[in-house]
Each structure stands twice: as structure tokens, then as C-alpha cells.
Scaffold this motif. Structure first.
Motif, PDB file in Angstrom:
ATOM      1  N   MET A   1      23.553  48.675 -21.795  1.00  0.00           N
ATOM      2  CA  MET A   1      23.738  50.115 -21.899  1.00  0.00           C
ATOM      3  C   MET A   1      22.423  50.793 -21.537  1.00  0.00           C
ATOM      4  SD  MET A   1      25.051  52.469 -25.054  1.00  0.00           S
ATOM      5  CE  MET A   1      23.718  52.178 -26.182  1.00  0.00           C
ATOM      6  N   THR A   2      22.501  51.810 -20.707  1.00  0.00           N
ATOM      7  CA  THR A   2      21.336  52.574 -20.298  1.00  0.00           C
ATOM      8  C   THR A   2      21.508  54.019 -20.749  1.00  0.00           C
ATOM      9  OG1 THR A   2      21.005  51.204 -18.347  1.00  0.00           O
ATOM     10  CG2 THR A   2      19.986  53.372 -18.318  1.00  0.00           C
ATOM     11  N   ILE A   3      20.679  54.435 -21.689  1.00  0.00           N
ATOM     12  CA  ILE A   3      20.660  55.841 -22.100  1.00  0.00           C
ATOM     13  C   ILE A   3      19.254  56.335 -21.818  1.00  0.00           C
ATOM     14  CG2 ILE A   3      20.854  57.528 -23.961  1.00  0.00           C
ATOM     15  CD1 ILE A   3      23.520  56.402 -23.696  1.00  0.00           C
ATOM     16  N   VAL A   4      19.135  57.254 -20.866  1.00  0.00           N
ATOM     17  CA  VAL A   4      17.852  57.851 -20.530  1.00  0.00           C
ATOM     18  C   VAL A   4      17.876  59.279 -21.052  1.00  0.00           C
ATOM     19  CG1 VAL A   4      16.270  58.499 -18.686  1.00  0.00           C
ATOM     20  CG2 VAL A   4      17.647  56.412 -18.473  1.00  0.00           C
ATOM     21  N   VAL A   5      16.906  59.611 -21.892  1.00  0.00           N
ATOM     22  CA  VAL A   5      16.818  60.931 -22.491  1.00  0.00           C
ATOM     23  C   VAL A   5      15.669  61.687 -21.815  1.00  0.00           C
ATOM     24  CG1 VAL A   5      16.482  62.234 -24.622  1.00  0.00           C
ATOM     25  CG2 VAL A   5      17.645  60.007 -24.694  1.00  0.00           C
ATOM     26  N   ILE A   6      16.018  62.753 -21.109  1.00  0.00           N
ATOM     27  CA  ILE A   6      15.024  63.613 -20.472  1.00  0.00           C
ATOM     28  C   ILE A   6      14.844  64.812 -21.388  1.00  0.00           C
ATOM     29  CG2 ILE A   6      14.444  64.979 -18.436  1.00  0.00           C
ATOM     30  CD1 ILE A   6      14.770  62.040 -17.720  1.00  0.00           C
ATOM     31  N   HIS A   7      13.631  64.989 -21.891  1.00  0.00           N
ATOM     32  CA  HIS A   7      13.436  66.125 -22.790  1.00  0.00           C
ATOM     33  C   HIS A   7      12.297  67.012 -22.330  1.00  0.00           C
ATOM     34  CE1 HIS A   7      10.160  64.098 -25.238  1.00  0.00           C
ATOM     35  NE2 HIS A   7      10.725  63.061 -24.668  1.00  0.00           N
ATOM     36  N   HIS A  25      18.094  56.898 -12.043  1.00  0.00           N
ATOM     37  CA  HIS A  25      18.220  55.993 -13.187  1.00  0.00           C
ATOM     38  C   HIS A  25      19.497  55.152 -13.134  1.00  0.00           C
ATOM     39  CE1 HIS A  25      14.622  57.185 -15.317  1.00  0.00           C
ATOM     40  NE2 HIS A  25      14.898  58.438 -15.006  1.00  0.00           N
ATOM     41  N   GLY A  26      20.333  55.354 -12.123  1.00  0.00           N
ATOM     42  CA  GLY A  26      21.522  54.534 -11.940  1.00  0.00           C
ATOM     43  C   GLY A  26      22.640  54.801 -12.925  1.00  0.00           C
ATOM     44  N   VAL A  27      22.766  56.053 -13.361  1.00  0.00           N
ATOM     45  CA  VAL A  27      23.850  56.417 -14.279  1.00  0.00           C
ATOM     46  C   VAL A  27      24.679  57.538 -13.655  1.00  0.00           C
ATOM     47  CG1 VAL A  27      22.591  55.710 -16.347  1.00  0.00           C
ATOM     48  CG2 VAL A  27      22.422  58.066 -15.574  1.00  0.00           C
ATOM     49  N   ASP A  45      26.371  54.154 -20.557  1.00  0.00           N
ATOM     50  CA  ASP A  45      25.316  54.598 -19.653  1.00  0.00           C
ATOM     51  C   ASP A  45      25.377  56.111 -19.443  1.00  0.00           C
ATOM     52  OD1 ASP A  45      24.855  51.912 -19.441  1.00  0.00           O
ATOM     53  OD2 ASP A  45      25.514  51.722 -17.373  1.00  0.00           O
ATOM     54  N   ALA A  46      24.235  56.769 -19.633  1.00  0.00           N
ATOM     55  CA  ALA A  46      24.205  58.225 -19.486  1.00  0.00           C
ATOM     56  C   ALA A  46      22.778  58.733 -19.363  1.00  0.00           C
ATOM     57  CB  ALA A  46      24.876  58.904 -20.680  1.00  0.00           C
ATOM     58  N   LEU A  70      17.236  53.601 -26.384  1.00  0.00           N
ATOM     59  CA  LEU A  70      17.049  54.867 -25.689  1.00  0.00           C
ATOM     60  C   LEU A  70      15.721  54.826 -24.938  1.00  0.00           C
ATOM     61  CD1 LEU A  70      17.880  57.319 -28.640  1.00  0.00           C
ATOM     62  CD2 LEU A  70      19.434  56.492 -26.872  1.00  0.00           C
ATOM     63  N   THR A  71      15.698  55.402 -23.748  1.00  0.00           N
ATOM     64  CA  THR A  71      14.455  55.557 -22.999  1.00  0.00           C
ATOM     65  C   THR A  71      14.169  57.049 -22.917  1.00  0.00           C
ATOM     66  OG1 THR A  71      14.895  53.590 -21.682  1.00  0.00           O
ATOM     67  CG2 THR A  71      13.296  55.147 -20.793  1.00  0.00           C
ATOM     68  N   PHE A  72      13.038  57.465 -23.497  1.00  0.00           N
ATOM     69  CA  PHE A  72      12.655  58.872 -23.488  1.00  0.00           C
ATOM     70  C   PHE A  72      11.679  59.138 -22.347  1.00  0.00           C
ATOM     71  CE2 PHE A  72      14.032  58.171 -27.796  1.00  0.00           C
ATOM     72  CZ  PHE A  72      14.706  59.338 -28.113  1.00  0.00           C
ATOM     73  N   VAL A  73      11.949  60.202 -21.580  1.00  0.00           N
ATOM     74  CA  VAL A  73      11.083  60.576 -20.466  1.00  0.00           C
ATOM     75  C   VAL A  73      10.855  62.086 -20.534  1.00  0.00           C
ATOM     76  CG1 VAL A  73      10.784  60.554 -17.965  1.00  0.00           C
ATOM     77  CG2 VAL A  73      12.123  58.745 -19.054  1.00  0.00           C
TER      78      VAL A  73
END
Length: 95
Positions: A1-7, A25-27, A45-46, A70-73
Motif C-alpha cells: 500500500m502506498t499512501i503519500v501525504v502532501i502537506h 508517485h504511481g497512484v 494506494d492514494a 504513510l510517506t509525508f512530503v
């Protein structure tokens, strides 16, 4: 599962650049929490666009009973990585 959080702050280019960031990010699922308040955290994935702090995002995830890494960017870093610019009139964002 890929969850990328752009904040980042409102008006910093999160929504404007969402499609480019999601492709990078491939989502394919994009969740803009400013437009979807009250929505459950995504299950798969989101790309999540938010003004919330990392702690608030983790709480939203836990309340939705969704679990996974979660990946925070920061938005400034995300824009730099994909070669995009913040919207005009936006003060310079720290990367």
C-alpha cells in the motif's frame, strides 16, 4: 500500500499539481481533505493533499480504522521533485 501525504498551507499548489504528483508517485486516487472533510481515510494506494499536521493525519487514519505506512512530503519538496512551481502570488515556500 502506498499512501503519500502532501502537506502545506492553503494556496501552495497541492491541488493544482495533484495529477502530476500522483503520476510521479504511481497512484491514481487523489484525496483532497480540504474538499472531503468527514471522509474516511483512503484504504489503498492514494495521494492525500492536506493542510493538517502529520499527527492530525495519523489520527484521521486511526479514526477511520485504516492502517499502513504513510510517506509525508512537504509541498515545497514535492513541487521541487517534479519540477513544478507554486502558484503565482504565493510567497516562496521553504523546501
Amino acid at each position: 500500500m502506498t499512501i503519500v501525504v502532501i502537506h502545506g498551507p492553503p494556496g501552495s499548489g497541492k491541488t493544482t499539481n495533484a495529477s502530476t504528483l500522483a503520476r510521479f508517485h504511481g497512484v491514481s486516487v487523489i484525496v483532497d481533505d480540504g474538499a472531503c472533510m468527514g471522509q474516511r481515510f483512503p484504504a489503498g494506494d492514494a495521494l492525500v493533499l492536506t493542510t493538517r499536521s502529520p499527527d492530525e493525519v495519523r489520527e484521521w487514519q486511526a479514526q477511520s480504522r485504516r492502517f499502513g505506512p504513510l510517506t509525508f512530503v512537504l509541498i515545497a519538496t514535492a513541487l521541487k521533485i517534479v519540477g513544478a512551481q507554486p502558484p503565482r502570488g504565493t510567497r516562496k515556500l521553504a523546501a
